[in-house]
Design an enzyme around this catalytic site. Structure first.
Site, PDB file in Angstrom:
ATOM      1  N   GLU A  83       0.800  -1.232   0.000  1.00 23.27           N
ATOM      2  CA  GLU A  83       0.000   0.000   0.000  1.00 23.27           C
ATOM      3  C   GLU A  83       0.821   1.265   0.000  1.00 23.27           C
ATOM      4  OE1 GLU A  83      -0.919  -2.546   1.723  1.00 23.27           O
ATOM      5  OE2 GLU A  83      -2.954  -2.933   1.068  1.00 23.27           O
TER       6      GLU A  83
ATOM      7  N   HIS B   4     -11.015  -4.752   9.989  1.00 21.47           N
ATOM      8  CA  HIS B   4     -11.697  -4.454   8.736  1.00 21.47           C
ATOM      9  C   HIS B   4     -12.873  -3.516   8.949  1.00 21.47           C
ATOM     10  CE1 HIS B   4      -9.418  -7.872   7.154  1.00 21.47           C
ATOM     11  NE2 HIS B   4      -9.712  -7.420   5.961  1.00 21.47           N
TER      12      HIS B   4
END
Lengths: 430, 405
Positions: free
Chosen positions: B141, B210
């Site tokens: 990322e 998440h």
């Protein structure tokens, strides 16, 4: 991939004055202040003494063997013309003199904060950047003054930026560690190590994109990413090596291995100190070169940049170099062994190039002295310009926060904040 | 859940109807539209359950309180029918249209290409535009976000997807230092027209990592804009506006809203990045919300209307900067503010909004601002615990009743 680099190009040639001394010294178990890694042959002996486990396969040594083999050259052919030689000399002298002037100005209280000087590493910057075109990009770290100068940013602009004046290349908003120039494609200047490497990868991605998606067939712009040995233990480095090799991006990763990350010796921080070996692990050639020798660096750079232009992908070049000063002007530089410093001072790249030029009758003492003087005058002018430039006014504070100042939002009165003149002056309450 | 909210989701507000859409490309700053109260009266007063409320028990007057869910027949009619689609399809449509319009727009992220995106927002794009324009990145990322930023600085307009917004924590270095700051530290020499987008928020028992709400972490970064979409209409509009903007924009989507269905106009439109959306005009209390909590608020609004309250619901949409005009007008009208958000209590968007309203409109407040946020807890896996972590409609009803005492 290794075959692209032939040994003969940078095998021993008359210019090589370095290795004999280091190779004659008895090898000792390295401590924090041990002498540098030297040629790869010495490095291999050193690491075997340490019994460092090597993850590399035989094929990796094939690259380094190719590099270090000293085949005798038939006749010493000159690597540069007179014109090129003078350009290189002038650029390195500019870099050196500029950094020395920075130190002076810092101690006189004209610039503040963290200033990281490049003395001693000029061969890497000059060797690489002087081969680039205007549209090629350079990404650097906080030790970026000389990269900017080599790429063509005027000394006046850099000096003003350091003084924090509004005429600086970044309007005084960046400072020493954030040199940018859209005209000369200097894309930073980054304060955190490693964070510039993905940006460089992105610039290389744009080059590939322009060629393949936008169909600008002659777009062969190359990006150079400069960073140090400390960065080579950082995740972003490896992630970008992977992506660049995966997509064959036109980028050259240039490691300026000066053996020290502030006070942390490269050997104390890295399990396998041979950085160039990490290239083949990702599928790109890894090359080690003597970074105190501008001509050797230039030869390697030519090949690496040509490779990138041809679309063959990235290269990892490890330049073994040294910084003569401390990490920054705030660093007392007490950890490094004076013997090590002396060893490298003797390998001053400017002195070496000067010697080469004179010995090969490419130039004379007088001409080189004239260049020195010219640079001195240039710097005097740069300092004067910076001194006389205005400081940024209050109104400049909010000007470049957003490219589109509507991003400051809508105020209670229903108008965009940026429409309010008091806002741009910096006196409005946000 | 999606089916229940279908009707609610269709409440496309006045402010973003095509005739009023603000083209951010124009450099002319047009005067702000006024969300005048008088327009409210012309609303179709058909409630979602068919009944018409004739006997409001509110403490104000006896006039007809319009329906809790304002179905806006306006926008669809203006566009000759329009077409119905789900929110993720709306995002895809917006992205696709922008990629057609400008060849420099590209997408990068994990599984955006061949896989079509973890929530199918980029489905079919790689086939159409190629593997370089819709780039499947390795799992890195920080680096691919930085790569997107570098590409933006050198002329492209990348849309960077975080497979889940939480993963962008790994890209914080690049988003904070480079995305937000480089335009400034370069003295304005380089622009960074990136869009960073992805699904976030609390889903269905996805676990703590998440279920993160990153808007609170990113809100202090200078130089970026943050928007949160909540309906297919504003999802497409915000996506397009974000891509066209010269500023770096972070577009927050919500995992549970991707299957919302709505009829949106056929023609090209964008939603202004800096404006809030009036969901339901009202008189008694201003409820400020965004993303999924909008639907909890609208559900609570139904109950509140039955009880005789008339809440004004505003979807703030622009999390940074706040649209203080819409918000301010509302505060000046109702004098009571309730903020309902999914962010954590500490340091969240609600906290900033409370501060901003207090600073600017303190004189207009009849009661302290109430802020309902999620608990300061890593979102638990267990369904019962997860339910009480986020704000539920019953809590909103109670809060309004308390506020309006």
């Amino acid at each position: 991939m290794a075959s692209a680099f032939s040994a003969t190009k940078f095998a021993a040639h008359p210019f090589n004055t370095i290795s004999p001394t280091s190779q004659n010294k008895p090898l000792k178990i390295p401590t924090a202040a041990s002498p540098f890694l030297g040629s790869t042959r010495k490095l291999l002996r050193l690491t075997s003494q340490l019994n460092l486990s090597r993850r590399s396969s035989g094929s990796v040594f094939a690259v380094s063997d190719v590099v270090k083999e000293k085949k005798p050259t038939p006749t010493p052919s000159l690597l540069i013309t007179k014109g090129e030689g003078l350009v290189l000399y002038e650029d390195m002298v500019l870099g050196r003199a500029f950094e020395d002037m920075c130190a002076q100005m810092y101690y006189r209280g004209k610039m503040f904060g963290f200033v990281h000087l490049y003395n001693g590493q000029e061969a890497v910057s000059t060797g690489f950047i002087k081969l680039l075109k205007q549209q090629d990009s350079v990404v650097s770290t906080y030790r970026d003054h000389v990269h900017a100068l080599s790429k063509g940013v005027p000394a006046r602009a850099v000096m003003s930026e350091l003084f924090g004046k509004t005429t600086g290349c970044c309007r005084g908003q960046g400072g020493s560690m954030h040199m940018f120039s859209s005209e000369h494609n200097v894309i930073g200047g980054f304060a955190f190590i490693g964070e510039g490497i993905p940006v460089a990868t992105g610039a290389a991605f744009t080059s590939k994109y322009k060629r393949e998606v936008l169909k600008e067939a002659d777009c062969d712009h190359v990006t150079l990413a400069f960073f140090g040995d400390g960065t080579c233990n950082n995740g972003q480095f490896y992630e970008c090596l992977n992506m660049a090799a995966l997509w064959k991006l036109p980028i050259v990763f240039v490691v300026e291995n000066n053996l020290w990350a502030i006070g942390m010796s490269h050997l104390r921080a890295t399990s396998d100190p041979e950085i160039y070996k990490k290239g083949p692990a990702f599928g790109m050639p890894g090359v080690h070169v003597d970074g105190m020798d501008v001509l050797k660096v230039r030869e390697v750079a030519k090949e690496a940049i040509a490779r990138a232009r041809r679309g063959e992908g990235p290269t990892l070049v490890e330049c073994e170099t040294y910084r003569f000063r401390g990490h920054s002007l705030a660093d007392p530089d007490e950890l490094r062994d004076p013997a090590e410093k002396a060893h490298y001072a003797a390998r001053d790249p400017i002195a070496a190039l000067k010697k080469y030029l004179i010995e090969n009758n490419l130039s004379g003492e007088a001409e080189l002295k004239a260049i020195d003087k010219k640079i001195d005058e240039l710097l005097e002018d740069a300092v004067e310009f910076a001194d006389e430039s205005p400081l940024p006014p209050r109104s400049q504070l909010l000007e470049n926060v957003f490219a589109d100042p509507k991003g400051f939002g809508i105020g209670p009165d229903g108008r965009y904040r940026c429409e309010d003149p008091k806002f741009t002056e910096g006196t409005a309450h946000v | 859940m999606a089916a229940i909210f279908q009707g609610v989701g269709a409440a496309a507000p006045l402010s973003s109807s095509p005739s009023n859409s603000f083209d951010s490309n124009k450099s002319v700053f047009s005067p702000r539209r006024s969300f005048s109260v008088s327009k409210r009266v012309s609303f179709a007063v058909v409630r979602s359950d068919g009944k018409v409320n004739l006997n409001p028990k509110g403490r104000r007057d006896q006039r007809l309180i319009p329906n809790a869910v304002a179905t806006n027949a306006g926008s669809a009619a203006a566009s000759k029918q329009g077409h119905e689609l789900l929110l993720f399809e709306a995002l895809q449509e917006g992205l696709e249209e922008e990629m057609e319009r400008d060849p420099r727009v590209c997408v990068m992220g994990e599984d955006v290409g061949h896989y079509g995106g973890s929530y199918k927002v980029t489905k079919g794009l790689a086939k159409r535009f190629g593997d370089l324009r819709v780039l499947d990145t390795p799992i890195a990322e920080n680096s691919f976000t930085g790569m997107g930023i570098g590409a933006a600085m050198t002329g492209l307009r990348p849309v960077i997807e975080g497979m889940n917004m939480g993963f962008l924590l790994l890209a914080f270095n690049q988003i904070s230092n480079n995305c937000g700051m480089l335009h400034y530290t370069s003295g304005g020499q380089f622009t960074i027209p990136v869009v960073v987008r992805g699904p976030g928020g609390v889903g269905r028992q996805l676990g703590a990592e998440h279920s993160q709400r990153l808007e609170s972490y990113f809100q202090s970064i200078p130089g970026i804009q943050m928007v949160a979409c909540s309906t297919p209409y504003n999802a497409k509009g915000l996506m397009k506006a974000a891509i066209r903007s010269e500023n770096p924009v972070i577009l927050f989507e919500h995992v549970l809203l991707y299957n919302l269905k709505e009829r949106i106009p056929d023609e090209d439109y964008i939603c202004n990045l800096e404006e809030a959306e009036m969901v339901r005009p009202g008189e008694h209390v201003t409820i400020l919300t965004y993303s999924r909590m909008r639907y909890h608020v609208m559900q609570a609004a139904k109950t509140l209307v039955n009880k005789g309250y008339d809440p004004e619901v505003i979807d703030i949409r622009s999390l940074k900067p706040f649209d203080l005009y819409t918000i301010g007008n509302s505060v000046k009208k109702t004098h009571r503010v309730l903020i309902v958000e999914e962010c954590m209590r500490t340091g969240g968007i609600g906290a900033s909004l409370t501060a901003a309203i207090t600073e600017n409109f303190n004189d207009y407040l009849d009661a302290p601002i109430m802020c309902l946020s999620s608990q300061d807890v890593p979102t638990p896996y267990a369904g019962t615990l997860e339910e009480v972590t986020v704000v539920q409609p019953a809590q909103i009803v109670t809060a309004v009743e308390q506020l309006c005492q």
